[in-house]
Design a protein around this motif. Structure first.
Motif, mmCIF file in Angstrom:
data_model
loop_
_atom_site.group_PDB
_atom_site.id
_atom_site.type_symbol
_atom_site.label_atom_id
_atom_site.label_comp_id
_atom_site.label_asym_id
_atom_site.label_seq_id
_atom_site.Cartn_x
_atom_site.Cartn_y
_atom_site.Cartn_z
ATOM 1 N N PHE A 166 0.810 -1.211 0.000
ATOM 2 C CA PHE A 166 0.000 0.000 0.000
ATOM 3 C C PHE A 166 0.855 1.278 0.000
ATOM 4 C CE2 PHE A 166 -3.496 -2.558 2.374
ATOM 5 C CZ PHE A 166 -3.927 -3.100 1.167
ATOM 6 N N ASP A 167 2.106 1.146 -0.396
ATOM 7 C CA ASP A 167 2.988 2.305 -0.458
ATOM 8 C C ASP A 167 2.620 3.197 -1.658
ATOM 9 O OD1 ASP A 167 5.540 3.731 0.340
ATOM 10 O OD2 ASP A 167 5.946 3.268 -1.765
ATOM 11 N N LEU A 168 2.517 4.492 -1.409
ATOM 12 C CA LEU A 168 2.136 5.427 -2.469
ATOM 13 C C LEU A 168 3.208 6.495 -2.711
ATOM 14 C CD1 LEU A 168 -1.650 5.931 -1.610
ATOM 15 C CD2 LEU A 168 -0.728 4.920 -3.708
ATOM 16 N N SER A 169 4.454 6.169 -2.420
ATOM 17 C CA SER A 169 5.521 7.154 -2.577
ATOM 18 C C SER A 169 5.606 7.693 -3.997
ATOM 19 C CB SER A 169 6.868 6.531 -2.192
ATOM 20 O OG SER A 169 6.872 6.152 -0.835
ATOM 21 N N ARG A 170 5.143 6.918 -4.965
ATOM 22 C CA ARG A 170 5.240 7.352 -6.355
ATOM 23 C C ARG A 170 4.446 8.629 -6.627
ATOM 24 N NH1 ARG A 170 0.480 6.404 -8.638
ATOM 25 N NH2 ARG A 170 -0.888 4.819 -7.736
ATOM 26 N N VAL A 171 3.443 8.944 -5.767
ATOM 27 C CA VAL A 171 2.631 10.131 -6.033
ATOM 28 C C VAL A 171 3.262 11.400 -5.470
ATOM 29 C CG1 VAL A 171 0.550 8.711 -5.976
ATOM 30 C CG2 VAL A 171 1.154 10.072 -3.969
ATOM 31 N N ALA A 172 4.321 11.268 -4.679
ATOM 32 C CA ALA A 172 4.932 12.438 -4.044
ATOM 33 C C ALA A 172 5.271 13.544 -5.044
ATOM 34 C CB ALA A 172 6.158 12.024 -3.244
ATOM 35 N N PRO A 173 5.875 13.219 -6.216
ATOM 36 C CA PRO A 173 6.224 14.299 -7.147
ATOM 37 C C PRO A 173 5.013 15.045 -7.709
ATOM 38 C CG PRO A 173 7.459 12.288 -7.644
ATOM 39 C CD PRO A 173 6.387 11.907 -6.664
ATOM 40 N N THR A 174 3.817 14.492 -7.576
ATOM 41 C CA THR A 174 2.616 15.141 -8.125
ATOM 42 C C THR A 174 1.972 16.103 -7.132
ATOM 43 O OG1 THR A 174 1.011 13.470 -7.344
ATOM 44 C CG2 THR A 174 2.191 13.010 -9.400
ATOM 45 N N ILE A 175 2.512 16.202 -5.925
ATOM 46 C CA ILE A 175 1.884 16.983 -4.863
ATOM 47 C C ILE A 175 2.596 18.318 -4.693
ATOM 48 C CG2 ILE A 175 1.356 17.011 -2.396
ATOM 49 C CD1 ILE A 175 1.124 13.971 -2.504
#
Length: 300
Positions: A143-152
């Motif tokens: 359930f790791d969502l680190s990939r969305v960090a650059p979109t924030i």
């Protein structure tokens, strides 16, 4: 022909489990975590029966984690034709499973869960970390969502990463607009959130409150008088969940979504304040919820 669900004899691979998945994202996460952990313990595959979605085009909230589950597609029988025609509801699909069926009645407790064997069909809420605590690291990785960090937006990331950040989730949506949902779940009002804020300020000096909601106007109204407040607007649900998990401490709603935002938090010293009244009062008389809350969470 031997069904895939009945294999596992004479040295063959253990028969797979099948897991019914339904509901919103938080509910699906509980179900998948429990099914994944059970399959790991038994050394077998996990098949998914997507209850509320077509078998051939199953799209689940779990997709946002990049999880590509193996979908169970039942074979044969008059019931299957009736399911496809719509004359029988999909919740009867478990009757086509050739193995045992495990359907606990309880919301967050299930006697016998750790005794199930390969080839079992699972259908339940499974809303407790006890169902998957033996493979916590794997669940966190899934359930790791680190990939969305650059979109924030960087300012939102900075607010969440502050060591005194406190995520606050205000759940409205169908809890407010659907009378049936309201009668089951109830609504947490200003008094509750003000008590949570006051407690969080005592526990977290200099707290910054990072506010999430599916109804930001309602959340804005509830928290307008709070100090050090950041409203998280116009983010996707994966961005919201990721930002919640990055916060150092948490005030949850009576919502599985914010439960996961708190549980996925990285701070080992995090303070989590959750509502004791997880359901409306009349519903609480019927539903056991004690095992929903991890050890150390503060209930108000």
């Amino acid at each position: 022909m031997t069904s895939d669900a009945t294999r596992g004899k004479d040295g063959e691979a253990p028969a797979p489990l099948c897991l019914r998945v339904w509901g919103g994202l938080g509910n699906q996460m509980f179900q998948y975590a429990a099914g994944h952990a059970a399959a790991r313990r038994l050394g077998t595959r996990l098949l998914i029966d997507p209850l509320e979605m077509p078998l051939d085009h199953a799209a689940m909230g779990l997709d946002l984690f990049g999880i590509e589950p193996e979908i169970w597609r039942p074979e044969g029988g008059g019931l299957l034709g009736r399911l496809r025609s719509g004359s029988v509801k999909p919740k009867k699909r478990h009757r086509l499973w050739p193995g045992p069926v495990f359907m606990p009645d309880s919301f967050c407790h299930a006697d016998g869960y750790f005794e199930i064997g390969p080839g079992t069909y699972l259908a339940g809420y499974f809303q407790s970390e006890r169902f998957f605590s033996d493979c916590e690291g794997e669940i966190r990785a899934l359930f790791d969502l680190s990939r969305v960090a650059p979109t924030i937006e960087p300012a939102l990331l900075a607010a969440a990463n502050d060591p005194a950040s406190v995520s606050v989730h205000v759940r409205r949506g169908d809890y407010m607009t659907n009378p049936n949902a309201t009668s089951v779940h109830g609504l947490l009002g200003r008094d509750h959130y003000d008590r949570a804020m006051a407690l969080a300020e005592r526990l977290v000096p200099g707290a910054t409150f990072v506010v999430f909601s599916d109804d930001m106007q309602a959340a804005d109204d509830l928290t307008a008088h709070w100090p050090n407040r950041v409203l998280v607007r116009d983010q996707s649900r994966e961005q919201d969940l990721f930002l919640m998990s990055r916060c150092a401490h948490h005030v949850t709603a009576n919502s599985s979504f914010s439960w996961w935002g708190a549980w996925l938090g990285r701070n080992p010293e995090r303070q989590v304040i959750a509502p004791r009244q997880w359901f409306a009062r009349d519903e609480l008389r019927k539903v056991y919820v004690d095992e929903l809350f991890p050890r150390g969470w503060i209930l108000i």
